[in-house]
Structures are given as structure tokens and as C-alpha cells.
Design an enzyme around this catalytic site. Structure first.
Site, PDB file in Angstrom:
ATOM      1  CD  GLU A 432      26.897  32.087  35.604  1.00 51.78           C
ATOM      2  OE1 GLU A 432      26.080  31.444  35.586  1.00 51.78           O
ATOM      3  OE2 GLU A 432      26.743  33.327  36.437  1.00 51.78           O
TER       4      GLU A 432
HETATM    5  C1  LIG Z   1      35.230  32.603  40.618  1.00 55.06           C
HETATM    6  C2  LIG Z   1      33.820  32.042  40.924  1.00 55.06           C
HETATM    7  C3  LIG Z   1      32.134  32.625  40.850  1.00 55.06           C
HETATM    8  C4  LIG Z   1      31.470  31.191  40.322  1.00 55.06           C
HETATM    9  N1  LIG Z   1      29.658  31.913  40.915  1.00 55.06           N
HETATM   10  C5  LIG Z   1      29.092  31.301  40.997  1.00 55.06           C
HETATM   11  C6  LIG Z   1      27.221  31.328  41.184  1.00 55.06           C
HETATM   12  O1  LIG Z   1      27.059  33.118  41.725  1.00 55.06           O
HETATM   13  N2  LIG Z   1      27.181  31.014  41.532  1.00 55.06           N
HETATM   14  C7  LIG Z   1      26.744  29.407  41.143  1.00 55.06           C
HETATM   15  O2  LIG Z   1      25.627  28.281  41.783  1.00 55.06           O
HETATM   16  N3  LIG Z   1      28.178  29.044  40.965  1.00 55.06           N
HETATM   17  C8  LIG Z   1      29.284  29.858  40.551  1.00 55.06           C
HETATM   18  N4  LIG Z   1      30.431  29.682  40.799  1.00 55.06           N
HETATM   19  C9  LIG Z   1      30.352  27.838  40.062  1.00 55.06           C
HETATM   20  C10 LIG Z   1      30.657  27.207  38.712  1.00 55.06           C
HETATM   21  O3  LIG Z   1      29.612  27.752  37.945  1.00 55.06           O
HETATM   22  C11 LIG Z   1      31.444  25.931  38.632  1.00 55.06           C
HETATM   23  O4  LIG Z   1      32.280  26.335  38.948  1.00 55.06           O
HETATM   24  C12 LIG Z   1      31.316  25.643  36.738  1.00 55.06           C
HETATM   25  O5  LIG Z   1      30.017  25.713  36.455  1.00 55.06           O
HETATM   26  C13 LIG Z   1      31.854  24.340  36.613  1.00 55.06           C
HETATM   27  O6  LIG Z   1      32.033  23.342  37.730  1.00 55.06           O
HETATM   28  P1  LIG Z   1      32.845  23.023  38.657  1.00 55.06           P
HETATM   29  O7  LIG Z   1      34.051  24.174  38.932  1.00 55.06           O
HETATM   30  O8  LIG Z   1      32.410  21.659  39.668  1.00 55.06           O
HETATM   31  O9  LIG Z   1      33.801  21.809  37.485  1.00 55.06           O
HETATM   32  P2  LIG Z   1      33.163  20.539  37.035  1.00 55.06           P
HETATM   33  O10 LIG Z   1      31.855  20.381  36.647  1.00 55.06           O
HETATM   34  O11 LIG Z   1      33.934  19.355  37.960  1.00 55.06           O
HETATM   35  O12 LIG Z   1      34.153  20.668  35.650  1.00 55.06           O
HETATM   36  C14 LIG Z   1      35.776  20.460  35.497  1.00 55.06           C
HETATM   37  C15 LIG Z   1      35.540  20.153  34.197  1.00 55.06           C
HETATM   38  O13 LIG Z   1      35.542  19.149  33.874  1.00 55.06           O
HETATM   39  C16 LIG Z   1      34.477  19.969  32.557  1.00 55.06           C
HETATM   40  N5  LIG Z   1      33.228  19.223  32.555  1.00 55.06           N
HETATM   41  C17 LIG Z   1      32.246  18.546  33.387  1.00 55.06           C
HETATM   42  N6  LIG Z   1      31.373  17.613  32.898  1.00 55.06           N
HETATM   43  C18 LIG Z   1      31.488  17.558  31.658  1.00 55.06           C
HETATM   44  C19 LIG Z   1      30.957  17.186  30.821  1.00 55.06           C
HETATM   45  N7  LIG Z   1      29.228  16.758  30.960  1.00 55.06           N
HETATM   46  N8  LIG Z   1      30.783  16.887  29.555  1.00 55.06           N
HETATM   47  C20 LIG Z   1      32.350  17.996  28.809  1.00 55.06           C
HETATM   48  N9  LIG Z   1      33.113  18.228  29.721  1.00 55.06           N
HETATM   49  C21 LIG Z   1      32.801  18.595  31.559  1.00 55.06           C
HETATM   50  C22 LIG Z   1      34.537  20.783  32.828  1.00 55.06           C
HETATM   51  O14 LIG Z   1      34.487  22.015  31.352  1.00 55.06           O
HETATM   52  C23 LIG Z   1      36.079  21.497  33.579  1.00 55.06           C
HETATM   53  O15 LIG Z   1      36.605  21.892  32.255  1.00 55.06           O
HETATM   54  C24 LIG Z   1      31.450  30.435  40.605  1.00 55.06           C
HETATM   55  C25 LIG Z   1      32.657  29.671  40.633  1.00 55.06           C
HETATM   56  C26 LIG Z   1      33.633  30.516  40.576  1.00 55.06           C
HETATM   57  C27 LIG Z   1      35.216  30.067  40.457  1.00 55.06           C
END
Ligand SMILES: Cc1cc2nc3c(=O)[nH]c(=O)nc-3n(C[C@H](O)[C@H](O)[C@H](O)COP(=O)(O)OP(=O)(O)OC[C@H]3O[C@@H](n4cnc5c(N)ncnc54)[C@H](O)[C@@H]3O)c2cc1C
Length: 585
Positions: A432
Site C-alpha cells: 500500500e
Molecule cells: C505480500 C504482498 C502483497 C501485495 N499486495 C499487492 C496488491 O494486492 N496489489 C498491488 O498492486 N500490489 C501489491 N503488492 C505490491 C506492493 O504494493 C509493492 O511491493 C510496494 O508498493 C513496493 O513496490 P516494490 O516492491 O516494487 O518496491 P520499490 O518500489 O522498488 O521500492 C523499494 C524501496 O525503495 C523505496 N523507494 C522507491 N521509490 C522511492 C521514491 N520515489 N522515494 C523514496 N523511496 C523510494 C521504497 O520506499 C522501498 O523501501 C504486494 C506486495 C507484497 C509483498
């Protein structure tokens, strides 16, 4: 093994004494309701959590979800529990009754969600998103879409998902590649690939209703050009019966650290070019609508942090009273263990207060007859949402870790539920919108919103509270510590505004997490002291209930042990140190 524990007395204190839910029944929206009804729902909710959710919690973790013949299979008992949950009307406790919601206050929903989340968060997640989809349809969908889908989402026949994330688009949602093309019959052909979708496939319900972010061909890049679509797994015929399978396929279910009984799926839309969906609301307005669903889900992430911390704390407390070490001494008698328990208790009670207070603000924003009060309550919800989400999930994880420490080696082994609480709460700070993004939202969007009005109103409320406590001799030192913290928050906010005006970008981004943390600490100190004020009044009215005396101690403890961190984080920010930027990695 029954594992779920909650301080029911504190839940009732928040709702009936601190936040005085009775006040709502004077407004039209809640005029047919009363405190007895609210108590009954809370009792039923807790009973259900203990009898239906809790017994499946540990077993579901061990069994996990798995794929068989292209379908995701959830752990044993989940299907039946989900159906009963929906039958009892728990999917839409605070949503309008039109299609099956109960129209109760959000405060009641928040409390019952604490019970369901704390007793079995992976199972609750299936229902949380069903509610989210029905809610988004009621707010933005056409009457035809509502008619076709909402009732079955509330009654548990079908469930919902939210599909944003793609392999290359996590935090950066604007980078999604899923596309949509309008067909002659008004539907859209959807093509793309979504990752990590909660409840993306399962054998709980006969249909799954996906809400999918996609870009209509030719629309603007970035978040501006994104639209929202409703994509059923199985097509629904005009008479409401199920028709042919849509071209949506689950190709993977993840193995995870926690919430193992919640299916986290990879979905392919349109592998054969035959995936169809309906546009929800206006084209290119998808992010605005998805934000409504995400904001609700963000509050639920906060509840996940608080609820799992609360049950971890209650379990650790029970263990500390029984575990003997040394000369026939229960470990609860050791000062270090008492300090750890007090930290857990104070943080849990503060977070509960914050989440229920936000719930009340939502109720006022929807139900209060005065537009000025409505507007102010809405502003408060907007400001508090990223704090609820990020502060409660980060602190929630810390507390489960501290509770595990109280168990010593027994916390590390899987005989006790404590390690599962710690694994299951971690995801709340990631999904989220990861907490780093929440911090940027608070600092970048909410602080500047309406020329600073959201923040100013909240600052004024806290300042007024301090002024109203001038004669409170028992808590004189604590009130003056709160005043200092409020002034520090304001000083830091000014600095951030100054950076903003001078075009400085790096320093605010470096400070965002610290700013959220110090705002969270200050807000919790305010809430706990306000609760102490209510407890003082009960004592002076003759109550001998030790609960009230403990409320005063809890506030005092939080101010002494947590609130000073505000000054430390302010120093971190005001140092303007850039060494992490300059560092060579
Ligand atoms: C168990 C689980 C359930 C999930 N359920 C859903 C779902 O139902 N629907 C859905 O759509 N998604 C879902 N997700 C996805 C989840 O919302 C994403 O994993 C999350 O938004 C982070 O994206 P990412 O994993 O690509 O991390 P990244 O975007 O790669 O981020 C990695 C790190 O970098 C930091 N970061 C990235 N960009 C920035 C920025 N601009 N400024 C500062 N810091 C930054 C983040 O804070 C984080 O700590 C789920 C994930 C999991 C693991």
C-alpha cells in the site's frame, strides 16, 4: 492453540469514553443506532475472531497457499470461515446499506478490524479487498456495475482485488504498461501483467472481481493517463449468473516471509487477447479513484501494525507472568522486562487511540451536519492517514520484536505464535505504498496541502489541548514536555517550508521519514495525555477502577521514554547533514 489476545477494556474505553461514540447518534446518519447496538457488534466481532479466525491462524501459516492445476488453493477451513464472515455482515460494517453494508460508524469498523486482523490477518485480507472494490464501485461506478457486482462482494460469494503493481512499476505506479483498448460494445480489451496481487486467485469464492489500473491507448504517460477497470475472473451474464471464463490467468503464487495463507499472485491479463473489462468512472481518472481504495487500505495497514503488536504484547505479558527464572521469580518482576512491557503497552494504546480517532474523524467527515466541521474532519483524516499507515506499521514491527525478546529463546521457536506475529506484521510497512513513500506524502503533499491548512488545524488543536491543561498539576511536567514537542514539530515544519520555497529538494527528501516519526511520537503523546485527562475525570468522579490509574501511568511513561525522540529526530533534520548523499557506496 488459541493465540489471539486483546485488551477489550481499552477498546471500549477508546470508543465509549475517550471518543464518546454516543455523540454520533445525534446526527441523521446514525440516528437509529445506539451504544447497545455498538456493544453488541463489538462483542459479536470479538467472539467471531476468537472462534472462527484464531483457530486457523497458525495452521494456515504452516499449510500456506499453493497452486494445483492452475488454481490457487488456500489453507483448510479458510473457505468456510470466509463465507461465515461475510454472512455475518462483517465485510461492510461501515459502508452504506444499499448493497449489503451495515452503515455503522467507522470507529466500530476499526475496532472489529483490529479483532479480525489480530486473530488472522491473512484471512482478513481477502475480505478487506472485497469491501474495497464494492466501495469504489459505490463511489464511482455506474448503477449497472454496482447492481451487477456489489451485493455478491458483500455477501462473500465473490471477492475483490486491487491490481496496481507490475514488475517494473512498484512505488512508481505511473510506469505501468498494462494497456486498454475500447471495443465496439463499450467494454475494453485489457493486456498486461500484474505482480504481487493479494487474493489474485484462490478457491475461496466462485468469482474474483479485479480492479485493474491500465492506460487507454494514446493516453498521457505517467499517473495522469491511468484509468481504472473492473475485470471479472468469470464473466457475469445479464441475469447475474456466471458465464464464460475471462482471459485472466494466475501464473504464480509467491512463497513469503509472512501472511503465508494470503495468496500473493502474478496475474496475466489477455494472454490470448481476450481479456475484457469495464471502465470505472471517467477515463484517465484512475489514480484518483484508486487513491480512495488505497487510503482505506492504508488505514488497514496501520490497524495491522497495531493489532499484531497488541496481541504480541498481550501474549508476552501473559508469558512474563508465568515464566519463572531465578529464585522462584516470574520474569515480569525484573525491571528490564517491565520496561519492555511498558513500552509495548504505551505504544499499543497510543496507536489504538490514533487509529480510532482517525475512524471518528471519518465518521464526522461523513455524518456531521455542519459543513465546517465536516471539512475539518476530512482534513484531519488526510493528514493522519500516512501517519497511521507508516508509524503504526513500523512501530508495530518493533513491538512484535520486543515481545519476542521477552519470550527469550521460546520466542524464537515456532511453538509460540510470537515469531509469526513478527513475520506477519512486516509487510504492512511495505505494501500500500512503502513507508518511505508515505513519509514523502506527509511531507510533500499533506504539509503543503491547502496552503498548509491541514497541518495548521492539527497544530492548533494540539496547542489548544495544552492550553486547556494549564491547571493540571498532576501532569504538569508531561504537558509541558508535549508543548515543547509541538513547538519542535512546528519549527521543523517551518524549516521544510523554507527549503521548499528556496527550491531545495534533497534535504526534505532526506528528512521525510524522520519528520513522520517525530510527528507520530508527538501525536501519540497528545492522545495518551488526552486519555489520561479522561481517566483523571473518572477518578475524581469516584471510580476505583485501576484501569484509570494505569492510563495516567501509561501517558507519563510514554512522555518520559518515547517523546524525547522528537528532539533527537529534529536535531537529525536541522543538522542538514548531507553525508549519506556524498558517501561513496
Ligand atoms: C505480500 C504482498 C502483497 C501485495 N499486495 C499487492 C496488491 O494486492 N496489489 C498491488 O498492486 N500490489 C501489491 N503488492 C505490491 C506492493 O504494493 C509493492 O511491493 C510496494 O508498493 C513496493 O513496490 P516494490 O516492491 O516494487 O518496491 P520499490 O518500489 O522498488 O521500492 C523499494 C524501496 O525503495 C523505496 N523507494 C522507491 N521509490 C522511492 C521514491 N520515489 N522515494 C523514496 N523511496 C523510494 C521504497 O520506499 C522501498 O523501501 C504486494 C506486495 C507484497 C509483498
Amino acid at each position: 492453540m488459541a493465540t489471539y489476545k486483546v485488551d477489550e477494556r481499552d477498546v471500549h474505553f477508546n470508543i465509549f469514553e475517550y471518543l464518546n461514540i454516543k455523540e454520533l447518534t445525534a446526527y441523521d446518519k446514525y440516528k437509529d443506532q445506539n451504544e447497545e447496538l455498538y456493544k453488541m457488534i463489538l462483542n459479536e466481532g470479538l467472539k467471531f475472531a476468537l472462534s472462527e479466525f484464531d483457530p486457523l491462524y497458525v495452521a494456515g501459516d504452516r499449510e500456506e497457499c499453493h497452486m494445483k492445476d492452475g488454481v490457487v488453493i488456500v489453507p483448510k477451513g479458510y473457505k468456510e470461515a470466509y463465507a461465515k464472515f461475510a454472512e455475518n455482515g462483517f465485510v461492510g460494517i461501515d459502508t452504506p446499506p444499499t448493497y449489503g453494508g451495515q452503515g455503522l460508524p467507522c470507529m466500530i469498523n476499526t475496532a472489529t478490524m483490529e479483532f479480525f486482523t489480530g486473530s488472522n490477518v491473512p484471512l482478513l485480507l481477502y475480505a478487506g479487498l472485497s469491501r474495497g472494490v464494492a466501495n469504489i464501485l459505490e463511489a464511482f461506478g455506474s448503477p449497472e456495475l454496482c447492481q451487477a457486482f456489489c451485493a455478491n462482494l458483500y455477501n462473500g460469494k465473490w471477492s475483490g482485488t486491487m491490481c496496481l503493481t507490475e514488475p517494473q512499476a512498484g512505488s512508481a505506479v505511473g510506469d505501468i504498461r498494462t494497456s486498454a483498448k475500447k471495443n465496439a460494445d463499450g467494454t475494453y480489451t485489457i493486456t498486461g501483467n500484474k505482480l504481487f496481487i493479494t487474493g489474485g486467485d484462490q478457491n475461496l469464492t466462485e468469482n474474483i472481481i479485479h480492479t485493474v489500473l491500465a492506460r487507454v491507448e494514446g493516453d498521457a504517460p505517467g499517473t495522469k493517463g491511468i484509468s481504472l477497470f473492473l475485470v471479472p475472473k468469470i464473466w457475469v451474464k445479464p441475469d447475474g449468473t456466471l458465464g464464460e471464463r475471462n482471459d485472466v490467468n494466475c501464473v504464480n503464487v509467491e512463497h513469503k516471509m509472512g501472511i503465508k495463507a494470503s495468496a500473493t499472485c502474478t496475474l496475466n491479463f489477455g494472454e490470448e487477447g481476450k481479456c475484457r473489462g469495464f471502465l470505472i468512472g471517467e477515463q484517465s481518472r484512475g489514480m484518483k479513484m484508486m487513491f480512495q481504495m488505497m487510503n482505506e487500505a492504508r488505514l488497514m495497514c496501520g490497524v495491522q501494525g497495531e493489532a499484531l503488536a497488541a496481541t504480541a504484547y498481550e501474549n508476552a505479558l501473559a508469558y512474563a507472568k508465568e515464566r519463572i527464572q531465578g529464585a522462584n521469580t516470574a520474569i515480569i518482576n525484573y525491571p528490564n522486562v517491565r520496561r519492555e512491557l511498558a513500552l509495548c503497552k504505551a505504544w499499543v494504546e497510543g496507536m489504538r487511540g490514533l487509529l480510532y480517532l482517525t475512524g471518528k474523524s471519518i465518521d464526522l467527515a461523513h455524518g456531521h451536519p455542519d459543513d465546517t466541521i465536516k471539512e475539518k474532519a476530512k482534513n484531519r483524516v488526510e493528514l493522519l492517514t500516512p501517519i497511521c499507515k507508516a508509524y503504526c506499521s513500523d512501530v508495530g514491527f518493533k513491538i512484535t520484536e520486543m515481545a519476542l525478546q521477552i519470550y527469550g529463546g521460546y520466542g524464537y521457536v515456532s511453538e509460540y505464535p510470537i515469531e509469526q506475529y513478527m513475520r506477519d506484521v512486516k509487510i504492512a510497512s511495505i505494501y500500500e505504498g512503502a513507508n518511505g513513500i508515505q513519509a514523502l506524502d506527509l511531507m510533500g503533499r499533506k504539509l503543503a496541502s491547502k496552503a498548509g491548512q491541514l497541518f495548521r488545524e492539527f497544530y492548533e488543536d494540539l496547542t489548544q489541548f495544552v492550553a486547556s491543561q494549564e491547571g493540571n498539576t498532576e501532569l504538569k511536567n508531561e504537558i509541558s514536555a508535549l508543548k515543547k514537542a509541538i513547538d519542535t514539530v512546528a519549527q521543523v515544519a517551518m524549516k521544510i517550508a523554507e527549503w521548499g520555497m528556496s527550491g531545495e529538494k534533497t534535504k526534505p527528501m532526506l528528512s521525510a521519514n524522520y519528520f513522520l516519526e517525530l510527528t507520530g511520537h508527538t501525536t501519540l503523546a497528545y492522545i495518551l495525555l488526552d486519555q489520561a485527562r479522561v481517566a483523571q475525570a473518572a477518578i475524581s468522579n469516584g471510580s476505583k477502577d485501576s484501569f484509570y490509574r494505569n492510563k495516567i501511568r501509561t501517558a507519563r511513561f510514554f512522555v518520559a521514554h518515547v517523546l524525547p525522540m522528537v528532539q533527537m529526530r529534529a536535531k537529525n533534520i536541522l543538522s542538514e547533514d548531507l553525508s549519506s548523499i556524498e558517501m561513496e557506496f
